[in-house]
Write an enzyme that holds these catalytic residues in place. Structure first.
Site, PDB file in Angstrom:
ATOM      1  N   SER A  15       0.833  -1.213   0.000  1.00 21.34           N
ATOM      2  CA  SER A  15       0.000   0.000   0.000  1.00 21.34           C
ATOM      3  C   SER A  15       0.869   1.264   0.000  1.00 21.34           C
ATOM      4  CB  SER A  15      -0.992   0.000   1.173  1.00 21.34           C
ATOM      5  OG  SER A  15      -0.340   0.232   2.385  1.00 21.34           O
ATOM      6  N   HIS A 111       8.404   3.556   8.584  1.00 26.66           N
ATOM      7  CA  HIS A 111       8.222   2.685   9.753  1.00 26.66           C
ATOM      8  C   HIS A 111       6.990   3.152  10.536  1.00 26.66           C
ATOM      9  CE1 HIS A 111       9.317  -0.114  12.865  1.00 26.66           C
ATOM     10  NE2 HIS A 111       9.146   0.855  13.756  1.00 26.66           N
TER      11      HIS A 111
HETATM   12  C1  GRF Z   1       3.864  -0.520   6.763  1.00 30.33           C
HETATM   13  O1  GRF Z   1       3.209  -0.347   7.991  1.00 30.33           O
HETATM   14  C2  GRF Z   1       5.280   0.003   6.826  1.00 30.33           C
HETATM   15  O2  GRF Z   1       5.412   1.122   7.661  1.00 30.33           O
HETATM   16  C3  GRF Z   1       6.016  -1.158   7.426  1.00 30.33           C
HETATM   17  O3  GRF Z   1       5.440  -2.291   6.841  1.00 30.33           O
HETATM   18  C4  GRF Z   1       4.095  -1.998   6.442  1.00 30.33           C
HETATM   19  C5  GRF Z   1       3.999  -2.278   4.978  1.00 30.33           C
HETATM   20  O4  GRF Z   1       2.693  -2.087   4.494  1.00 30.33           O
HETATM   21  N1  GRF Z   1       7.433  -1.032   7.210  1.00 30.33           N
HETATM   22  P1  GRF Z   1       2.447  -1.962   2.939  1.00 30.33           P
HETATM   23  O5  GRF Z   1       3.041  -3.216   2.311  1.00 30.33           O
HETATM   24  O6  GRF Z   1       3.122  -0.721   2.455  1.00 30.33           O
HETATM   25  O7  GRF Z   1       0.965  -1.912   2.772  1.00 30.33           O
END
Ligand code: GRF
Length: 226
Positions: A15, A111
């Site tokens: 996402s 993060h």
């Molecule tokens: C997000 O919460 C990002 O901050 C963390 O992993 C998750 C990935 O979500 N590092 P997506 O794959 O971008 O939906």
């Protein structure tokens, strides 16, 4: 003007990758997504990349005898596509000093916590269990050490009394998308740079006000508590 050739490294849903793609699809964007790489062939983000018509590839870390050789393959693939800048977006591999140095100040990460609080996994569970009042997200340049490096942008959101890790994660995720798009946009425009391991800004607004949780501006009337 040539646009900043950017790669997004993913392991899962994608996402944040989508938020970066949408940012780059704006007509005046100074960045473009030149390549998406996943380290697993079942990452849902790969079909998303395909739907957007992007170049994508799988470099499976289990095909390599060690971290260094996996990362060498990553760098070679990135260079083959003329990639200049790399965004980690849910990329679930720890990176070695060699890779971090190769992409020094050209590698950023998102993060889901207010770093340096809660690096690593299960950030929302830990924040709720500690009864902290704010959660949030951080975009930062990558240095050696899990979730470390100069901070570019953070957004704080209140943790609500009835929040579960899932409800909190979904509200933080909305902010992640905005922060990541902002970071890539401003870096590509040349408005963000690192000096003495601190992030500097040109022409980027800074808010003056804080926000309290619970809201300290309520119940200040003399008539309460009678
Ligand atoms: C997000 O919460 C990002 O901050 C963390 O992993 C998750 C990935 O979500 N590092 P997506 O794959 O971008 O939906």
């Amino acid at each position: 003007m040539a646009r900043l050739r950017t790669a997004v490294l993913i392991s899962g849903r994608g996402s944040n990758m989508q938020a970066l793609i949408e940012e780059c699809n704006r007509s005046n964007s100074a960045a473009e997504i030149a390549l998406v790489i996943s380290n697993t062939n079942d990452a849902p983000g790969l079909s998303l990349a395909a739907e957007f018509g992007l170049n994508y590839d799988v470099i499976d870390h289990t095909d390599f005898p060690n971290r260094e050789q996996f990362e060498e393959a990553l760098t070679n693939r990135l260079m083959l596509s003329g990639v200049e800048f790399v965004c980690l977006a849910g990329f679930m591999r720890i990176l070695t000093k060699k890779f971090v140095d190769r992409w020094y100040n050209k590698l950023i990460n998102i993060h889901p916590s207010l770093l340096p609080a809660y690096p690593g996994l299960y950030t929302h569970e830990r924040a709720i269990s500690d009864d902290t009042k704010f959660a949030g997200c951080t975009v930062h340049y990558v240095r050696v050490g899990v979730d470390s490096g100069p901070i570019i942008i953070q957004t704080a959101i209140p943790i609500l009394v009835n929040d579960t890790p899932e409800t909190l994660a979904s509200r933080v995720l909305e902010e992640e998308h905005k922060c990541y798009a902002f970071a890539l946009r401003e870096i590509a425009l040349g408005n963000i740079y690192v000096e003495d391991e601190k992030v500097q800004f040109n022409g980027v607004l800074q808010p003056q006000r804080g926000v309290a949780n619970p809201d300290s501006s309520t119940n200040t009337s003399d008539e309460t508590g009678t």
